[in-house]
Design an enzyme around this catalytic site. Structure first.
Site, short mmCIF file in Angstrom:
data_model
loop_
_atom_site.label_atom_id
_atom_site.label_comp_id
_atom_site.label_asym_id
_atom_site.label_seq_id
_atom_site.Cartn_x
_atom_site.Cartn_y
_atom_site.Cartn_z
N HIS A 1 0.87 -1.18 0.00
CA HIS A 1 0.00 0.00 0.00
C HIS A 1 0.91 1.23 0.00
CE1 HIS A 1 -2.83 2.94 1.76
NE2 HIS A 1 -3.80 2.11 1.44
N GLN B 1 -4.48 -5.39 6.64
CA GLN B 1 -5.46 -6.29 6.02
C GLN B 1 -5.38 -7.70 6.59
OE1 GLN B 1 -7.82 -5.32 4.00
NE2 GLN B 1 -7.07 -3.27 3.54
N LYS C 1 -10.26 -0.86 10.54
CA LYS C 1 -10.38 -2.02 9.64
C LYS C 1 -10.74 -3.29 10.41
CE LYS C 1 -7.22 -0.18 6.19
NZ LYS C 1 -7.96 0.14 4.98
N CYS D 1 -4.73 2.42 -3.74
CA CYS D 1 -3.47 2.92 -3.15
C CYS D 1 -2.34 1.93 -3.36
CB CYS D 1 -3.63 3.22 -1.65
SG CYS D 1 -4.68 4.60 -1.30
N ASP E 1 3.00 -4.95 7.92
CA ASP E 1 1.81 -4.11 7.81
C ASP E 1 0.61 -5.04 7.91
OD1 ASP E 1 -0.40 -2.74 6.97
OD2 ASP E 1 0.52 -1.87 5.17
N1 PLP Z 1 -1.70 -0.83 4.51
C1 PLP Z 1 -2.64 -1.57 3.90
C2 PLP Z 1 -2.30 -2.95 3.42
C3 PLP Z 1 -3.93 -1.06 3.74
O1 PLP Z 1 -4.87 -1.78 3.16
C4 PLP Z 1 -4.21 0.25 4.23
C5 PLP Z 1 -5.54 0.85 4.03
O2 PLP Z 1 -6.25 0.50 3.12
C6 PLP Z 1 -3.19 0.96 4.85
C7 PLP Z 1 -1.95 0.40 4.96
C8 PLP Z 1 -3.43 2.34 5.41
O3 PLP Z 1 -4.33 2.26 6.46
P1 PLP Z 1 -4.90 3.59 7.16
O4 PLP Z 1 -5.44 4.43 6.05
O5 PLP Z 1 -5.94 3.08 8.10
O6 PLP Z 1 -3.76 4.24 7.85
#
Ligand code: PLP
Length: 416
Positions: free
Chosen positions: A133, A213, A236, A374, A210
């Site tokens: 992401h 997900q 999430k 993203c 990370d």
């Molecule tokens: N990393 C992953 C794999 C994500 O799917 C997301 C959000 O969609 C993020 C990071 C960023 O999360 P946040 O916008 O809650 O900080």
């Protein structure tokens, strides 16, 4: 055409009862019952979490860690209880390892800055992957720019699986950290993170996962994984927005400098020199989102009450059903066919723009994501501008998948 049956016998999970817990699922959109398949972006909130947050604002609100009065002490105790809940959820060793942040993005930026200040110098290298992401690309890139360091990228294959042989070749004496996603938000791939960590540790390099997900789809045990840092977002996993977690092994966090200065993170402030508070407060400057933290704890308790294993089994079943039904529609590509996947399907019908289909099926009450999610490098890999993403969780049903498939067919006919 033969319709693939949903294997209700595979899971022992009362989805209709679960749906009663989520008020928004009974909403109508454009006069149609909402079919919410955008859970990868954010999940809906159970009544219990909504009630908890409301109760805190109505009856208990007070700034934490600051007052000796009753409300402040009560709120501080609830906040620290929330930290213990997160610690147990991740199976961390100690509450000192749990830092509250604003979300996954906040956690990664905090780590990239702090770790970079301490450990990264000109010429050093940081390993990420091609399926990250943007939140797990840009903060490391910014660090690389600041320090004149270099980003190295693990590629993925056509199924959307990381190529570990290539990964192994990226290490050298200048590698400082590996930061990869536990599960991909656009391909659905669950990465072999234990192996990724093992390889990094053989090279004496720490790993950040990370988990944005991953936490909502299966059991996370940071000690078993042996990851050095783990990050995720509350929103999430059925919790409030604006709250997230940075987990780190205590000795690693202890060695890092704070990334923000302000109230609560200090020990003693003098104009000549300031000394810092101990963990975890060193990393929690200012008035934190304490209501969000307590709301997150309620969400975690809710998930625990459903059973993480039950959730995972149900979602796996739903993913298989949705994938089979989508394949039956024909004339489309599914992006991300890894052996291990979370309940996300990214797809693109032939010769149709994802936004057109997204807008048409929205009129039928269906919420899906369209675009790059993203993850622009993932789209570049396949030379496409975007996909349609259906992301499912344990409150979605096979009937909703059927409605979604019918809508895809209808939109396909209209747009071809
Ligand atoms: N990393 C992953 C794999 C994500 O799917 C997301 C959000 O969609 C993020 C990071 C960023 O999360 P946040 O916008 O809650 O900080």
């Amino acid at each position: 055409m033969q319709i693939t049956p949903f294997m209700t016998d595979l899971t022992n999970f009362d989805v209709q009862k679960t749906r009663e817990d989520f008020p928004i699922l009974h909403t109508k959109i454009h006069g149609k019952p909402l079919v919410y398949l955008d859970n990868g972006a954010t999940t809906q909130k159970p009544q219990l979490v909504i009630d908890r947050v409301r109760e805190l604002y109505e009856k208990k609100n007070s700034s934490i860690h600051r007052g000796v009065h009753h409300l402040s002490e009560m709120m501080t105790e609830e906040y620290e209880y929330a930290r213990r809940t997160v610690k147990d959820f991740l199976n961390a060793r100690d509450t000192n390892e749990i830092i509250f942040t604003s979300g996954t993005t906040g956690s990664i930026n905090a780590l990239a800055f702090s770790f970079g200040e301490k450990h990264v110098i000109e010429g050093d290298e940081i390993i990420i992957s091609e399926m990250e992401h943007h939140s797990n690309i840009v903060p490391w890139q910014m660090l690389c720019e600041r320090k004149k360091a270099k980003l190295r990228v693990i590629p993925f294959d056509e199924n959307g699986e990381l190529i570990l042989n290539e990964y192994k070749l990226l290490f050298n004496e200048k590698t400082r950290i590996v930061a990869v996603t536990h599960a991909s938000n656009s391909l659905g791939t669950i990465n072999p993170v234990k192996e990724i960590i093992h390889i990094a540790h053989e090279n004496n390099v720490p790993v950040m996962l990370d988990g944005a997900q991953a936490v909502q789809h299966g059991k996370i045990d940071v000690q078993d994984l042996d990851c050095d840092f783990y990050v995720f977002s509350g929103h999430k996993i059925y919790g409030p927005t604006g709250i997230g977690i940075l987990y780190g092994k205590e000795h690693l966090l202890d060695a890092l400098p704070p990334y923000q200065g302000g109230g609560d993170m200090i020990d003693c402030v003098r104009f000549e020199k300031t000394t810092y508070n101990v963990l975890p407060f060193k990393f929690e400057a200012g008035t934190t989102n304490y209501i969000g933290a307590i709301g997150l704890a309620s969400a975690i308790e809710y998930v625990n009450s459903k059973g993480v294993e039950n959730i995972a089994a149900y979602e796996k079943n739903l993913l298989q059903y949705a994938t089979r039904r989508l394949i039956e529609v024909g004339e489309m590509t599914i992006y991300g066919n890894a052996k291990e996947k979370i309940s996300i399907i990214s797809f693109l019908p032939d010769k149709i723009h994802p936004y057109d289909m997204g807008m048409l099926i929205d009129k039928l009450g269906i919420a899906v994501r369209t675009g790059t999610h993203c993850t622009q490098p993932v789209m570049d890999h396949f030379s496409i501008s975007g996909t349609i993403r259906a992301s499912m969780v344990f409150y979605n049903t096979a009937e909703e998948i059927d409605i979604f498939i019918d809508a895809v067919k209808k939109a396909k006919m209209m747009l071809s």
